[in-house]
Design a protein around this motif. Structure first.
Motif, PDB file in Angstrom:
ATOM      1  N   LEU A   1       0.548  -1.194  -0.011  1.00  0.00           N
ATOM      2  CA  LEU A   1      -0.013   0.102  -0.078  1.00  0.00           C
ATOM      3  C   LEU A   1       0.752   1.403   0.013  1.00  0.00           C
ATOM      4  CD1 LEU A   1      -2.660  -1.429   2.368  1.00  0.00           C
ATOM      5  CD2 LEU A   1      -3.024  -1.130   0.017  1.00  0.00           C
TER       6      LEU A   1
ATOM      7  N   GLN B   1      -7.277   7.267  -2.933  1.00  0.00           N
ATOM      8  CA  GLN B   1      -7.065   6.521  -4.069  1.00  0.00           C
ATOM      9  C   GLN B   1      -7.191   5.175  -3.484  1.00  0.00           C
ATOM     10  OE1 GLN B   1      -6.552   7.399  -7.302  1.00  0.00           O
ATOM     11  NE2 GLN B   1      -6.748   9.376  -6.333  1.00  0.00           N
TER      12      GLN B   1
ATOM     13  N   THR C   1      -7.525   1.041  -3.162  1.00  0.00           N
ATOM     14  CA  THR C   1      -7.163  -0.357  -3.770  1.00  0.00           C
ATOM     15  C   THR C   1      -8.555  -1.201  -3.410  1.00  0.00           C
ATOM     16  OG1 THR C   1      -6.252  -1.114  -1.892  1.00  0.00           O
ATOM     17  CG2 THR C   1      -4.930   0.308  -3.398  1.00  0.00           C
TER      18      THR C   1
ATOM     19  N   ARG D   1     -11.568  -6.683  -3.357  1.00  0.00           N
ATOM     20  CA  ARG D   1     -11.067  -5.844  -4.340  1.00  0.00           C
ATOM     21  C   ARG D   1     -11.880  -5.333  -5.603  1.00  0.00           C
ATOM     22  NH1 ARG D   1      -6.144  -9.947  -5.354  1.00  0.00           N
ATOM     23  NH2 ARG D   1      -7.491 -10.469  -6.905  1.00  0.00           N
ATOM     24  N   SER D   2     -11.356  -4.690  -6.534  1.00  0.00           N
ATOM     25  CA  SER D   2     -11.893  -4.217  -7.507  1.00  0.00           C
ATOM     26  C   SER D   2     -12.341  -5.102  -8.317  1.00  0.00           C
ATOM     27  CB  SER D   2     -11.503  -2.793  -8.099  1.00  0.00           C
ATOM     28  OG  SER D   2     -10.247  -3.283  -8.591  1.00  0.00           O
TER      29      SER D   2
END
Length: 172
Positions: free
Chosen positions: A76, A91, A93, A125-126
């Motif tokens: 990170l 931003q 993650t 997570r994305s």
């Protein structure tokens, strides 16, 4: 009989113990507020709108001293100072997280303090993969104008593991 000097010493000792107890409680509240804010970057498995994200990240950064350091480890990165911390937290993650800080070990030393917090964090997570993250944070705190703030926060990850079917049904 107890002398005036002995009573004064006992009062001083009690004042020190009360200050230490109040400091521990204030640091616990600080950590809870931090967790609340970093998790507020997400709603129902999505990152909040940009304006809200910037507001929340800025509020989280205000929980650090001016020269504070946020160290998320190799995955990170590190941010120095409130401006960098706010930018880093803006931003994300992930698209979901729930920071559960437990088992605090807090040591008070006047205007400074240190703590280790165990962390369990369900997250997504994305790409949609749900994970369990476990680790610990080693923190240094400073009392600035009577308010406890993070001077440094250092995350060490112990493990990250898939969470099977994940959180989609819960977040729907």
């Amino acid at each position: 009989m107890t002398s005036i000097e002995e009573l004064g010493a006992r009062i001083d000792g009690l004042e020190h113990r009360v200050d230490a107890a109040e400091s521990v409680l204030a640091i616990q509240q600080l950590k809870a507020r931090y967790a609340e804010l970093v998790d507020a970057r997400f709603v129902r498995g999505r990152v909040v709108d940009r304006q809200r994200l910037v507001e929340v990240a800025g509020a989280a950064a205000e929980l650090f001293t001016e020269a504070g350091v946020w160290d998320g480890g190799p995955g990170l990165g590190v941010a120095h100072g409130r401006v960098e911390i706010a930018a880093r937290l803006a931003q994300p993650t992930l698209v979901f997280s729930r920071h559960l800080f437990v088992k605090p070990r807090i040591d008070i030393d006047g205007e400074r303090a240190s703590a280790r917090w165990d962390l369990l964090c369900p997250c997504t997570r994305s790409d949609g993969e749900s994970l369990w993250m476990s680790g610990y944070e080693d923190d240094i705190y400073a009392r600035v104008k009577g308010v406890w703030l993070h001077a440094t926060m250092t995350l060490s990850t112990v493990f990250v593991s898939p969470a099977g079917g994940g959180w989609p049904r819960i977040l729907a």
